[in-house]
Each structure stands twice: as structure tokens, then as C-alpha cells.
Design a protein around this motif. Structure first.
Motif, mmCIF file in Angstrom:
data_model
loop_
_atom_site.group_PDB
_atom_site.id
_atom_site.type_symbol
_atom_site.label_atom_id
_atom_site.label_comp_id
_atom_site.label_asym_id
_atom_site.label_seq_id
_atom_site.Cartn_x
_atom_site.Cartn_y
_atom_site.Cartn_z
ATOM 1 N N LYS A 155 0.862 -1.187 0.000
ATOM 2 C CA LYS A 155 0.000 0.000 0.000
ATOM 3 C C LYS A 155 0.891 1.227 0.000
ATOM 4 N N ASN A 156 0.319 2.339 -0.449
ATOM 5 C CA ASN A 156 1.033 3.602 -0.497
ATOM 6 C C ASN A 156 0.244 4.617 0.317
ATOM 7 N N ARG A 157 0.842 5.129 1.374
ATOM 8 C CA ARG A 157 0.147 6.048 2.286
ATOM 9 C C ARG A 157 -0.368 7.301 1.598
ATOM 10 N N SER A 158 0.396 7.836 0.657
ATOM 11 C CA SER A 158 0.014 9.085 0.015
ATOM 12 C C SER A 158 -1.044 8.873 -1.068
ATOM 13 N N GLY A 159 -1.206 7.648 -1.527
ATOM 14 C CA GLY A 159 -2.133 7.384 -2.626
ATOM 15 C C GLY A 159 -1.535 7.740 -3.983
ATOM 16 N N ASN A 160 -0.350 8.326 -3.989
ATOM 17 C CA ASN A 160 0.352 8.675 -5.214
ATOM 18 C C ASN A 160 1.322 7.541 -5.514
ATOM 19 N N TYR A 161 0.948 6.672 -6.415
ATOM 20 C CA TYR A 161 1.724 5.461 -6.646
ATOM 21 C C TYR A 161 2.994 5.699 -7.446
ATOM 22 N N THR A 162 3.240 6.942 -7.860
ATOM 23 C CA THR A 162 4.523 7.267 -8.467
ATOM 24 C C THR A 162 5.514 7.728 -7.409
ATOM 25 N N ASN A 163 5.033 7.983 -6.189
ATOM 26 C CA ASN A 163 5.888 8.395 -5.081
ATOM 27 C C ASN A 163 6.301 7.137 -4.319
ATOM 28 N N LEU A 164 7.502 6.669 -4.591
ATOM 29 C CA LEU A 164 7.967 5.403 -4.019
ATOM 30 C C LEU A 164 8.976 5.602 -2.891
ATOM 31 N N ARG A 165 8.894 6.756 -2.220
ATOM 32 C CA ARG A 165 9.745 6.960 -1.048
ATOM 33 C C ARG A 165 9.344 5.936 0.013
ATOM 34 N N LEU A 166 10.315 5.450 0.747
ATOM 35 C CA LEU A 166 10.079 4.385 1.722
ATOM 36 C C LEU A 166 9.018 4.780 2.758
ATOM 37 N N VAL A 167 8.956 6.049 3.149
ATOM 38 C CA VAL A 167 7.967 6.470 4.146
ATOM 39 C C VAL A 167 6.534 6.315 3.634
ATOM 40 N N ASN A 168 6.348 6.227 2.329
ATOM 41 C CA ASN A 168 5.001 6.076 1.767
ATOM 42 C C ASN A 168 4.576 4.626 1.615
ATOM 43 N N LEU A 169 5.518 3.715 1.668
ATOM 44 C CA LEU A 169 5.190 2.307 1.422
ATOM 45 C C LEU A 169 4.955 1.558 2.721
ATOM 46 N N TYR A 170 3.977 0.673 2.707
ATOM 47 C CA TYR A 170 3.779 -0.187 3.863
ATOM 48 C C TYR A 170 3.136 -1.487 3.472
ATOM 49 N N ASP A 171 3.348 -2.472 4.307
ATOM 50 C CA ASP A 171 2.783 -3.813 4.135
ATOM 51 C C ASP A 171 1.518 -3.868 4.998
ATOM 52 N N PRO A 172 0.332 -3.896 4.368
ATOM 53 C CA PRO A 172 -0.905 -3.871 5.150
ATOM 54 C C PRO A 172 -1.142 -5.144 5.966
ATOM 55 N N ASP A 173 -0.367 -6.184 5.728
ATOM 56 C CA ASP A 173 -0.540 -7.443 6.456
ATOM 57 C C ASP A 173 0.277 -7.502 7.740
ATOM 58 N N LEU A 174 1.022 -6.434 8.048
ATOM 59 C CA LEU A 174 1.778 -6.422 9.297
ATOM 60 C C LEU A 174 0.924 -5.922 10.435
#
Length: 88
Positions: free
Chosen positions: A69-88
Motif C-alpha cells: 500500500k502507499n500512504r500518500s495514494g500517489n503510486y509514483t511516489n515510491l519513497r520508503l515512508v510512503n510504502l507499507y505492508d498492510p498485512d503487518l
């Protein structure tokens, strides 16, 4: 499946900019070229077509998430702070 070491051999990743770049030459790919550019958010490596977000996650954390998942909703923004594993 590819390992974190395989990804480190093939790519460089900058968590501040979110850019994943190639460390290897391949047909139609040069060292330093952005991986998965031009709107294509997949890369081909080792016979696999891989989602760039999942590649980045495994590159950093060492395991392949089932989903990303991408926190910002901007899937071109691949900075690590925007990415997360929703299954954790």
C-alpha cells in the motif's frame, strides 16, 4: 523467487527520493537508468515481472510482501515512508 541479495546486485534504491535505479546493463537498460519508468511500475529480472513497490520493500526489509500500500495514494511516489505492508 529472487532474494534481497539479488535485488542489491541489480538495483540501487534511494529511500529519500524513492528512485530505484539499475546497477546492471540489460537489453534496453543502462546502469543508472530508473527502473520501471515511463509509467510502468514493473521491472523484469531473473525471468520475473515484479512490481516496483514490492521490489523496494524486499530490497530494504528482506522479504516479499503479499501486498503493498502507499500512504500518500500517489503510486509514483515510491519513497520508503510512503510504502507499507498492510498485512503487518
Amino acid at each position: 523467487m529472487l532474494t534481497q541479495k539479488d535485488l542489491h546486485n541489480a538495483f540501487n534504491y534511494d529511500p529519500d527520493t524513492g528512485q530505484l535505479t539499475w546497477r546492471i546493463n540489460k537489453p534496453n537498460v543502462k546502469i543508472g537508468q530508473i527502473a520501471g519508468n515511463a509509467g510502468n511500475r514493473n521491472v523484469n529480472l531473473g525471468g520475473y515481472s515484479l512490481n516496483v513497490s514490492r521490489v523496494i520493500w524486499c530490497y530494504v526489509h528482506g522479504y516479499w510482501p503479499k501486498r503493498m500500500k502507499n500512504r500518500s495514494g500517489n503510486y509514483t511516489n515510491l519513497r520508503l515512508v510512503n510504502l507499507y505492508d498492510p498485512d503487518l
